[in-house]
Design a protein around this motif. Structure first.
Motif, PDB file in Angstrom:
ATOM      1  N   PRO A 194       0.802  -1.234   0.000  1.00 59.38           N
ATOM      2  CA  PRO A 194       0.000   0.000   0.000  1.00 59.38           C
ATOM      3  C   PRO A 194       0.830   1.275   0.000  1.00 59.38           C
ATOM      4  N   ASP A 195       2.049   1.238   0.561  1.00 58.53           N
ATOM      5  CA  ASP A 195       2.850   2.461   0.525  1.00 58.53           C
ATOM      6  C   ASP A 195       3.320   2.783  -0.891  1.00 58.53           C
ATOM      7  N   ILE A 196       3.568   1.734  -1.710  1.00 56.53           N
ATOM      8  CA  ILE A 196       3.891   1.986  -3.119  1.00 56.53           C
ATOM      9  C   ILE A 196       2.663   2.517  -3.845  1.00 56.53           C
ATOM     10  N   ARG A 253      12.389   5.823  -4.228  1.00 50.76           N
ATOM     11  CA  ARG A 253      12.965   5.459  -2.932  1.00 50.76           C
ATOM     12  C   ARG A 253      12.143   4.384  -2.237  1.00 50.76           C
ATOM     13  N   THR A 254      10.808   4.505  -2.296  1.00 49.72           N
ATOM     14  CA  THR A 254       9.949   3.504  -1.665  1.00 49.72           C
ATOM     15  C   THR A 254      10.110   2.143  -2.319  1.00 49.72           C
ATOM     16  N   VAL A 255      10.183   2.117  -3.639  1.00 48.16           N
ATOM     17  CA  VAL A 255      10.376   0.845  -4.350  1.00 48.16           C
ATOM     18  C   VAL A 255      11.694   0.195  -3.929  1.00 48.16           C
ATOM     19  N   ASN A 256      12.746   0.988  -3.836  1.00 44.21           N
ATOM     20  CA  ASN A 256      14.040   0.458  -3.408  1.00 44.21           C
ATOM     21  C   ASN A 256      13.982  -0.065  -1.975  1.00 44.21           C
ATOM     22  N   GLN A 257      13.300   0.654  -1.095  1.00 44.39           N
ATOM     23  CA  GLN A 257      13.169   0.202   0.279  1.00 44.39           C
ATOM     24  C   GLN A 257      12.386  -1.105   0.362  1.00 44.39           C
TER      25      GLN A 257
END
Length: 448
Positions: free
Chosen positions: A274-276, A355-359
């Motif tokens: 959900p954050d992505i 950045r979110t995808v990498n995390q």
């Protein structure tokens, strides 16, 4: 006592003494009757009912359902969705029309307001061009999607917290059971060796060592009870339960082997986290804001219509209709600054998404590796180490009873068995926690 020195007043003194005696007798009789009534009331009233705290029995699924229903952090997160829906409603609204009422008069050459005045009534409406309203609606729609995804992400993160708190209670229960088992076992050994010491079969130092070990196990029992109460308090707070409620957890902390596909997990995480989703919706919203900012280069049109009534000394046409058109001239301000800000917003949203995808990719990889390592450790204990530690303790205990082992051998075997079993509990909890962490990293439960 009543004293009467004058003989002439003996009669009145005796009367006063009699009155006081009667009063005392009446008072004693009243107290006796009152006490009997009180005793009778006490004998007939029902005994007080002891307070019993409410018992709440929950398995893990029921705890999650109660958490989603009552947790205050989730209720607060829901307000963000309602706020975004309010902005969406505002984006759909049209500008309000403007009503004007005016009066013009000439007071030269003796004219009055009634003779030369002109009453003008007019209504103006702003019409937005270049699709501005549509872009606002589009941006507000993506804002709602972002808020809903943020709520889902709060459920994901707090869901891991509730599972972790639930299993910490189970760990405390397992530690308590182990400590009580060891304490009771050594308490029996202490009773037997106390008799042996009195008969002179063992030295006093051996009895003292056993007594100290019993105290050590009792300290572990108290520590496990304290850990359990603290874990239950955290769980009650997350579930929004009263401190007086008594929690009974019905899910067992058993080992369930999970062997997920790493490639599939990474793909699923990028699709369902959900954050992505929230970052993607935020990027789409910033892109809609950029289109809106560029649309502001096109000026809006204001159209007005009205009616004018003039006095008796006005022009020949004393009643006139009015129609006007207003268009700002975009000579200087073409929303250059707003366009730059919107472009920066798009770039920032894209960076946040990357950045979110990498995390997420790194979180999934780390959680997967931790799960594999903890799984190997649990299976190593289950392969025979755990049972060997228990058997060794039993063998040494029997040998000690027959005189084939020393007290130091018994204490060493007890500590080794206790350490191995505690380490197994910790390894099992670590495995389960890493499984929950992997599910949280992926964004959905893992069945195999």
């Amino acid at each position: 006592m009543l004293h009467c020195r004058d003989r002439r007043r003996v009669g009145p003194c005796l009367s006063a003494l009699v009155r006081r005696a009667c009063l005392a007798i009446s008072l004693l009789a009243f107290l006796a009757i009152g006490g009997g009534i009180a005793q009778a009331a006490e004998s007939t009233s029902p005994p007080p009912v002891p307070f019993s705290p409410p018992v709440v029995r929950l398995n893990l699924s029921e705890a999650m359902a109660l958490f989603l229903k009552q947790n205050l952090d989730l209720l607060i997160a829901k307000y963000g969705i309602e706020s975004s829906k309010g902005q969406q409603i505002t984006a759909r609204l049209f500008p309000n029309p403007v009503a004007q009422l005016g009066n013009v008069a000439s007071f030269t050459q003796g004219n009055t307001l009634a003779k030369t005045g002109a009453l003008t009534m007019q209504v103006q409406q702003l019409f937005e061009l270049a699709g501005k309203r549509g872009y606002r609606i589009e941006s507000a729609g993506f804002g709602v999607q972002s808020a809903e995804a943020d709520f889902e992400d709060a459920v994901r993160q707090l869901g891991f917290t509730i599972k972790d708190a639930y299993y910490r209670v189970l760990v405390a229960q397992r530690r308590l059971s182990l400590a009580e088992e060891n304490r009771d076992r050594f308490a029996r050994i202490l009773d037997v060796n106390t008799i042996r010491f009195k008969k002179g079969y063992i030295a006093e130092v051996d009895l003292i060592r056993i007594r100290l070990q019993v105290v050590d196990f009792q300290a572990q029992v108290i520590e496990a009870i304290q850990e359990g109460e603290s874990a239950r308090a955290d769980l009650r707070q997350l579930l929004r339960l009263s401190p007086a409620s008594k929690l009974e957890l019905t899910t067992e902390m058993d080992y369930r082997r999970v062997d997920p596909d790493m490639g599939r997990l990474r793909s699923v995480a990028l699709d369902v986290r959900p954050d992505i989703k929230s970052r993607r919706a935020a990027l789409s919203q910033r892109e809609a804001d950029l289109k809106l900012a560029k649309a502001f280069r096109v000026p809006d049109v204001t159209i007005g219509a009205g009616y004018s009534v003039q006095g008796s000394r006005g022009p020949d046409n004393q009643q006139m209709g009015i129609l006007n058109l207003g268009v700002p001239l975009p000579l200087f301000n073409r929303n250059q600054g707003g366009i730059v800000q919107a472009e920066v917003g798009v770039q920032s949203a894209q960076a946040e998404l990357d950045r979110t995808v990498n995390q997420v990719e790194n979180q999934v990889d780390v959680a997967y590796q931790n799960l594999l390592q903890s799984r190997r450790l649990v299976e190593a204990y289950l392969a025979g180490v755990l049972e060997d530690a228990r058997s060794t303790f039993t063998i040494v205990e029997r040998a000690y009873e027959r005189g084939g082992a020393t007290i130091l051998d018994l204490l060493d075997a007890a500590r080794t068995s206790r350490t191995i079993q505690q380490n197994f509990i910790e390894a099992l909890f670590s495995y389960q926690r890493n499984l929950f962490q992997l599910e949280s990293s992926v964004g959905q439960e893992i069945s195999s």
